[in-house]
Design a protein around this motif. Sequence first.
Motif, PDB file in Angstrom:
ATOM      1  N   PHE A  99       0.842  -1.191   0.000  1.00 64.64           N
ATOM      2  CA  PHE A  99       0.000   0.000   0.000  1.00 64.64           C
ATOM      3  C   PHE A  99       0.882   1.247   0.000  1.00 64.64           C
ATOM      4  O   PHE A  99       1.726   1.409   0.885  1.00 64.64           O
ATOM      5  N   ARG A 100       0.699   2.097  -0.992  1.00 66.71           N
ATOM      6  CA  ARG A 100       1.492   3.332  -1.060  1.00 66.71           C
ATOM      7  C   ARG A 100       1.225   4.174   0.193  1.00 66.71           C
ATOM      8  O   ARG A 100       0.083   4.306   0.631  1.00 66.71           O
ATOM      9  N   ASN A 101       2.284   4.693   0.770  1.00 64.24           N
ATOM     10  CA  ASN A 101       2.212   5.507   1.997  1.00 64.24           C
ATOM     11  C   ASN A 101       1.547   4.742   3.138  1.00 64.24           C
ATOM     12  O   ASN A 101       0.998   5.365   4.045  1.00 64.24           O
ATOM     13  N   GLN A 102       1.551   3.421   3.067  1.00 68.96           N
ATOM     14  CA  GLN A 102       0.885   2.570   4.058  1.00 68.96           C
ATOM     15  C   GLN A 102      -0.548   3.029   4.304  1.00 68.96           C
ATOM     16  O   GLN A 102      -1.052   2.995   5.431  1.00 68.96           O
ATOM     17  N   ASP A 103      -1.229   3.410   3.233  1.00 69.14           N
ATOM     18  CA  ASP A 103      -2.581   3.955   3.336  1.00 69.14           C
ATOM     19  C   ASP A 103      -3.627   2.886   3.000  1.00 69.14           C
ATOM     20  O   ASP A 103      -4.249   2.923   1.944  1.00 69.14           O
ATOM     21  N   ALA A 104      -3.804   1.948   3.905  1.00 70.88           N
ATOM     22  CA  ALA A 104      -4.785   0.885   3.700  1.00 70.88           C
ATOM     23  C   ALA A 104      -6.202   1.446   3.601  1.00 70.88           C
ATOM     24  O   ALA A 104      -7.036   0.904   2.866  1.00 70.88           O
ATOM     25  N   LYS A 105      -6.468   2.541   4.282  1.00 68.65           N
ATOM     26  CA  LYS A 105      -7.817   3.111   4.252  1.00 68.65           C
ATOM     27  C   LYS A 105      -8.210   3.542   2.845  1.00 68.65           C
ATOM     28  O   LYS A 105      -9.351   3.326   2.428  1.00 68.65           O
ATOM     29  N   THR A 149      -1.916 -10.410 -19.465  1.00 64.04           N
ATOM     30  CA  THR A 149      -2.258  -9.015 -19.772  1.00 64.04           C
ATOM     31  C   THR A 149      -3.502  -8.568 -19.012  1.00 64.04           C
ATOM     32  O   THR A 149      -3.645  -7.384 -18.709  1.00 64.04           O
ATOM     33  N   LEU A 150      -4.396  -9.495 -18.689  1.00 63.22           N
ATOM     34  CA  LEU A 150      -5.576  -9.143 -17.890  1.00 63.22           C
ATOM     35  C   LEU A 150      -5.167  -8.779 -16.474  1.00 63.22           C
ATOM     36  O   LEU A 150      -5.699  -7.843 -15.875  1.00 63.22           O
ATOM     37  N   LEU A 151      -4.209  -9.511 -15.932  1.00 57.27           N
ATOM     38  CA  LEU A 151      -3.703  -9.209 -14.595  1.00 57.27           C
ATOM     39  C   LEU A 151      -2.991  -7.848 -14.605  1.00 57.27           C
ATOM     40  O   LEU A 151      -3.136  -7.055 -13.672  1.00 57.27           O
ATOM     41  N   GLN A 152      -2.261  -7.565 -15.681  1.00 59.39           N
ATOM     42  CA  GLN A 152      -1.601  -6.273 -15.803  1.00 59.39           C
ATOM     43  C   GLN A 152      -2.626  -5.132 -15.860  1.00 59.39           C
ATOM     44  O   GLN A 152      -2.423  -4.076 -15.263  1.00 59.39           O
ATOM     45  N   ALA A 174      -5.157  -0.434 -12.856  1.00 62.09           N
ATOM     46  CA  ALA A 174      -6.305   0.263 -12.268  1.00 62.09           C
ATOM     47  C   ALA A 174      -6.058   0.654 -10.812  1.00 62.09           C
ATOM     48  O   ALA A 174      -6.704   1.563 -10.295  1.00 62.09           O
ATOM     49  N   TRP A 175      -5.149  -0.044 -10.147  1.00 54.69           N
ATOM     50  CA  TRP A 175      -4.865   0.208  -8.729  1.00 54.69           C
ATOM     51  C   TRP A 175      -3.499   0.846  -8.502  1.00 54.69           C
ATOM     52  O   TRP A 175      -3.109   1.121  -7.365  1.00 54.69           O
ATOM     53  N   SER A 176      -2.735   1.091  -9.541  1.00 51.89           N
ATOM     54  CA  SER A 176      -1.337   1.488  -9.383  1.00 51.89           C
ATOM     55  C   SER A 176      -1.139   2.825  -8.677  1.00 51.89           C
ATOM     56  O   SER A 176      -0.051   3.097  -8.168  1.00 51.89           O
ATOM     57  N   ASP A 177      -2.158   3.661  -8.616  1.00 57.08           N
ATOM     58  CA  ASP A 177      -2.014   4.918  -7.883  1.00 57.08           C
ATOM     59  C   ASP A 177      -2.015   4.703  -6.371  1.00 57.08           C
ATOM     60  O   ASP A 177      -1.472   5.520  -5.624  1.00 57.08           O
ATOM     61  N   LEU A 178      -2.576   3.585  -5.923  1.00 58.66           N
ATOM     62  CA  LEU A 178      -2.661   3.301  -4.485  1.00 58.66           C
ATOM     63  C   LEU A 178      -1.787   2.128  -4.032  1.00 58.66           C
ATOM     64  O   LEU A 178      -1.521   1.992  -2.833  1.00 58.66           O
TER      65      LEU A 178
END
Length: 90
Positions: free
Chosen positions: A9-15, A56-59, A64-68
């Motif tokens: 989790f980026r910045n340990q931001d699980a929320k 490629t589906l997993l990629q 879709a989540w790479s910002d978090l």
Amino acid sequence: MQFMVIEHFRNQDAKAVYRRFRDQGRMMPEGVQFVSSWVSADLSRCFQVMECDDLTLLQRWCAAWSDLVEFEIVPVTPGKDTAAALADQL
């Protein structure tokens, strides 16, 4: 094929991750199946087993989540299958 997906989790931001999950679900493309997940006690990582025949589906799902989330993806097989494959070499 099965994959161990380790989400940091980026910045340990699980929320933020769980907020999006609550609002939008897993956002998985058709063809990717969720098997199970576990979250570390410090809420910094999630470990998921996913099934997918088209990487490629997993990629696409990761994008879709790479910002978090920062992803580590490891192809895995059940231990019993590995033991059977190595049986004649033991």
